[in-house]
Design a protein around this motif. Structure first.
Motif, PDB file in Angstrom:
ATOM      1  N   TYR A   1       0.932  -1.142  -0.056  1.00  0.00           N
ATOM      2  CA  TYR A   1       0.055   0.069   0.026  1.00  0.00           C
ATOM      3  C   TYR A   1       0.846   1.168   0.002  1.00  0.00           C
TER       4      TYR A   1
ATOM      5  N   HIS B   1      -1.930  -7.272  -5.648  1.00  0.00           N
ATOM      6  CA  HIS B   1      -2.561  -5.990  -4.906  1.00  0.00           C
ATOM      7  C   HIS B   1      -4.174  -5.967  -4.507  1.00  0.00           C
TER       8      HIS B   1
ATOM      9  N   ASP C   1      -5.435  -0.782  -2.504  1.00  0.00           N
ATOM     10  CA  ASP C   1      -4.206  -0.170  -3.039  1.00  0.00           C
ATOM     11  C   ASP C   1      -4.365   0.439  -4.494  1.00  0.00           C
TER      12      ASP C   1
END
Length: 340
Positions: A249, A292, A296
């Motif tokens: 992140y 991800h 994110d």
């Protein structure tokens, strides 16, 4: 565009735990008061006997009270055993972060910026959902859905996009990765035409290099600060197609792609939706690859928006942007097809 998921923070989880513990403590105190009231009533109803056998009954009462207290503690512990086990499980899950030993991009944290010079804290991203939250569970289930439905064509497409990134430490033309690296700067605007390339746009190349160098410093500083684990580190069922050496992140691919999109939109505002669409496709490819969470990707887009706002405050960048725009307009005009 608002994020798909509502964000629960680690602090909200802690607040929930504190409320549960407060209720449990209140219940325990009330139970103790009830026991004491019952004992007082028993003593009053036996006052005559107590007067005749004071010493004996005092000893018996003390023994009874001790046993009752022990029984109450055992009962309370049995009642909350499952709750305590659940709390431990939540704490254990929320304690998972990206392993510091696996962080392979420490050099990016020492990059010197060209245009932007603000504290990392200037970029205010909302905290990602807690590992134990329903939001994160929903994100993981979504990634499992993508995994179930991805085919060879989708995988190949994401392989191509995975290689689209600019490494500010790879700037030597003799480097084997140099061509790929420089070409990455022109991916988002590639549909402008074959003329949109590093060879014909040397000024643009240098400006974009500077911009992404700045962005990389802040992106990886934020990654190190948040230290969010990758999705496959929370759910072993995810079959990730790569294992990036840095935290999750915000998404780096989403961040830099959206930075490119916003900058090109200053030059070609009529194509803004197209550029942002290409950037979103890039971000989504990272979800398809299982590396991800959707949050994110959203955080990357939000970082890019704030970052470009800071860029536009830089006099040096605004001057370079004008030079970049003049070069692009000139080269584009020279490459326009003549109408017959």
């Amino acid at each position: 565009m608002e994020p798909i998921y509502q964000f629960a923070t680690p602090q909200s989880i802690e607040n929930l735990k504190a409320e549960q513990q407060k209720r449990a403590a209140t219940q325990q105190v009330n139970t103790g008061k009830c026991c004491e009231a019952a004992e007082a009533k028993k003593v009053n109803s036996s006052s005559t006997l107590l007067a005749l056998s004071f010493v004996l009954l005092t000893g018996l009462f003390a023994n009874f009270a001790a046993n009752a207290q022990t029984a109450m503690v055992v009962h309370t512990n049995n009642k909350t055993a499952k709750e305590n086990k659940a709390d431990v499980a939540i704490r254990s899950l929320d304690d998972i972060t990206f392993p510091e030993a696996d962080f392979k991009r420490g050099a990016y944290l020492k990059l010197r910026t060209v245009y932007v010079d603000v504290p990392v804290s200037k970029f205010r991203l909302k905290p990602f959902p807690a590992n134990s939250s329903a939001e994160t569970r929903a994100e993981l289930d979504f990634l499992l859905h993508l995994q179930k439905n991805r085919n060879a064509e989708a995988i190949n497409r994401t392989e191509t996009m995975a290689a689209v990134y600019f490494d500010p430490l790879t700037t030597n033309p003799a480097d084997a990765d140099y061509t790929r690296n420089i070409n990455s700067l022109f991916y988002i605007g590639r549909d402008l035409g074959p003329w949109f390339n590093a060879k014909q746009l040397p000024v643009t190349t240098q400006v974009l290099q500077n911009v992404i160098q700045d962005a990389t410093y802040y992106i990886f500083s934020l990654k190190a600060d948040f230290s969010r684990p990758r999705p496959y580190q929370l759910d072993a069922r995810l079959e990730n197609l790569e294992a990036p050496g840095h935290a999750s992140y915000p998404s780096g691919h989403s961040s830099t792609s959206h930075v490119h999109a916003y900058i090109l939109s200053h030059i070609f505002p009529e194509y803004k939706d197209h550029f942002l669409g290409v950037a979103s496709e890039m971000a989504f490819s990272r979800e398809t690859r299982g590396v991800h969470y959707p949050s994110d990707s959203e955080a990357g887009k939000e970082f890019a928006r704030q970052f470009v706002e800071e860029l536009m405050k830089s006099r040096k960048f605004r001057t370079d942007l004008e030079a970049m725009k003049a070069e692009i307009v000139q080269v584009r005009a020279a490459n326009q097809l003549t109408k017959k």
